[in-house]
Design a protein around this motif. Structure first.
Motif, PDB file in Angstrom:
ATOM      1  N   ASN A   1       0.787  -1.227   0.000  1.00 43.66           N
ATOM      2  CA  ASN A   1       0.000   0.000   0.000  1.00 43.66           C
ATOM      3  C   ASN A   1       0.821   1.279   0.000  1.00 43.66           C
ATOM      4  OD1 ASN A   1      -2.763  -0.812  -0.276  1.00 43.66           O
ATOM      5  ND2 ASN A   1      -2.412  -1.946   1.618  1.00 43.66           N
TER       6      ASN A   1
ATOM      7  N   THR B   1      -6.627  -2.148 -12.954  1.00 51.14           N
ATOM      8  CA  THR B   1      -6.574  -1.068 -11.969  1.00 51.14           C
ATOM      9  C   THR B   1      -7.460   0.076 -12.450  1.00 51.14           C
ATOM     10  OG1 THR B   1      -4.555  -0.307 -13.082  1.00 51.14           O
ATOM     11  CG2 THR B   1      -4.270  -1.526 -11.040  1.00 51.14           C
TER      12      THR B   1
ATOM     13  N   PHE C   1      -6.422  -0.076  -2.728  1.00 53.76           N
ATOM     14  CA  PHE C   1      -6.885   0.591  -3.945  1.00 53.76           C
ATOM     15  C   PHE C   1      -7.819  -0.338  -4.728  1.00 53.76           C
ATOM     16  CE2 PHE C   1      -2.838   2.373  -2.727  1.00 53.76           C
ATOM     17  CZ  PHE C   1      -3.016   3.744  -2.895  1.00 53.76           C
TER      18      PHE C   1
ATOM     19  N   GLU D   1      -0.412   2.609  -5.709  1.00 55.56           N
ATOM     20  CA  GLU D   1      -1.256   1.756  -6.542  1.00 55.56           C
ATOM     21  C   GLU D   1      -0.415   0.634  -7.131  1.00 55.56           C
ATOM     22  OE1 GLU D   1      -3.792   3.698  -9.463  1.00 55.56           O
ATOM     23  OE2 GLU D   1      -3.825   5.473  -8.177  1.00 55.56           O
TER      24      GLU D   1
ATOM     25  N   SER E   1      -4.467  -4.929  -1.213  1.00 53.12           N
ATOM     26  CA  SER E   1      -4.422  -3.530  -1.651  1.00 53.12           C
ATOM     27  C   SER E   1      -5.620  -2.731  -1.145  1.00 53.12           C
ATOM     28  CB  SER E   1      -4.375  -3.470  -3.186  1.00 53.12           C
ATOM     29  OG  SER E   1      -4.422  -2.115  -3.614  1.00 53.12           O
TER      30      SER E   1
ATOM     31  N   GLU F   1      -9.353   5.640  -8.041  1.00 49.90           N
ATOM     32  CA  GLU F   1     -10.146   5.628  -6.808  1.00 49.90           C
ATOM     33  C   GLU F   1     -11.275   6.651  -6.868  1.00 49.90           C
ATOM     34  OE1 GLU F   1      -8.372   5.108  -2.341  1.00 49.90           O
ATOM     35  OE2 GLU F   1      -7.173   6.147  -3.839  1.00 49.90           O
TER      36      GLU F   1
END
Ligand SMILES: [Zn+2]
Length: 291
Positions: free
Chosen positions: A151, A279, A184, A154, A182, A282
């Motif tokens: 963490n 990914t 994220f 990302e 994670s 956020e």
């Protein structure tokens, strides 16, 4: 949901591994599963050898001597130049330790249950085997050490590579563990035979409303293209842009489905798997702040 209950059991297996590492005071990666086994030498004997293609690992209980025999395959070490055991060998050993340390697994073997010839990493759908895989990942990448490192930012393919090197774990098991640790929104997907074979997600992604979808063939253009290259024997790491709906179920939240995400493709020819790191931003997922 049954899926949630299974996830919980897998987490508990990893927590058990973290407990073992903690009790033994092992706090610097890489964790040596052989050293862990040595601390149980009264009940557990370990034998590594090139067992070729018969199994990756095997744990037997011998009631007459109240002793477990753990066999692990060193065939992956043959061309390994990284020192110590190959990450897959380390994983096999750690997986068998899962069958030894997890209470229900141990009880099963002690009550005469026949040992299972374990294979590969995260290649099984049998819950007990998944638990042993989860234990292995938790032993090689204990939460207390691994989570803070994950963490720092990302996830990306280079960061997963660095972590894999540091923890002596394979790229795939590191990617899975890192995603699960994670904070994220991210996921890692294994594509086999042109369809999603497995998927692990971060809590932030699930909380954001993106749920795993039943196994189905790839639908998005970028994923199909990447799979085509993989099948043609082109094993390069590439990135593409996709959207949430290509990979996840968002139920009544169609707006979520349209959100962009980044697809990083990591070919793993040895297991015929195209691994994809997904990914997303956020801010995108949490939406504009409400007032
Ligand atoms: Zn097993």
């Amino acid at each position: 949901m049954e899926w949630m209950a299974d996830q919980r059991r897998l987490e508990m297996a990893a927590e058990k591994a973290a407990e073992v590492v903690d009790i033994l005071g092992m706090c610097v990666p890489p964790i040596d599963p052989r050293a862990v086994a040595t601390t149980e030498s009264k009940f557990l004997r370990v034998f590594g050898d090139n067992f070729r293609n018969s199994f990756d690992g095997l744990l037997e209980y011998h009631g007459d001597r109240n002793r477990f025999l753990l066999f692990f395959n060193t065939k992956y070490d043959l061309r390994w130049t990284g020192g110590g055991h190959h990450p897959r060998t380390r994983f096999s050993l750690a997986h068998e330790l899962g069958h030894y340390y997890l209470d229900r697994h141990r009880a099963f073997l002690m009550s005469g249950g026949s040992p299972h010839r374990s294979r590969g990493e995260f290649e099984t759908s049998v819950l007990m085997e998944q638990e042993a895989d989860s234990f292995a990942a938790g032993l090689l990448m204990p939460k207390g050490l691994f989570r803070p490192m994950v963490n720092k930012g990302e996830l990306s393919v280079p960061r997963i590579g660095q972590l894999a090197g540091l923890y002596g774990a394979s790229l795939v098991s590191t990617a899975i563990r890192a995603v699960r640790m994670s904070d994220f929104p991210c996921a890692v997907v294994g594509v086999q035979n042109g369809a999603v074979a497995w998927c692990f997600q971060s809590e932030a992604l699930v909380k954001g409303g993106c749920y795993p979808r039943a196994r189905e063939p790839l639908s998005s253009g970028s994923a199909l293209k990447a799979w085509g290259r993989f099948e043609a024997g082109e094993f390069t790491k590439v990135s593409a842009e996709g959207k949430v709906a290509d990979w996840f179920e968002t139920y009544d939240r169609q707006d979520l489905g349209e959100l962009p995400l980044t697809e990083d493709y990591m070919p793993v020819p040895v297991t015929r798997t195209l691994v994809v790191l997904l990914t997303m931003s956020e801010e995108d997922l949490s939406g504009p702040p409400e007032d």
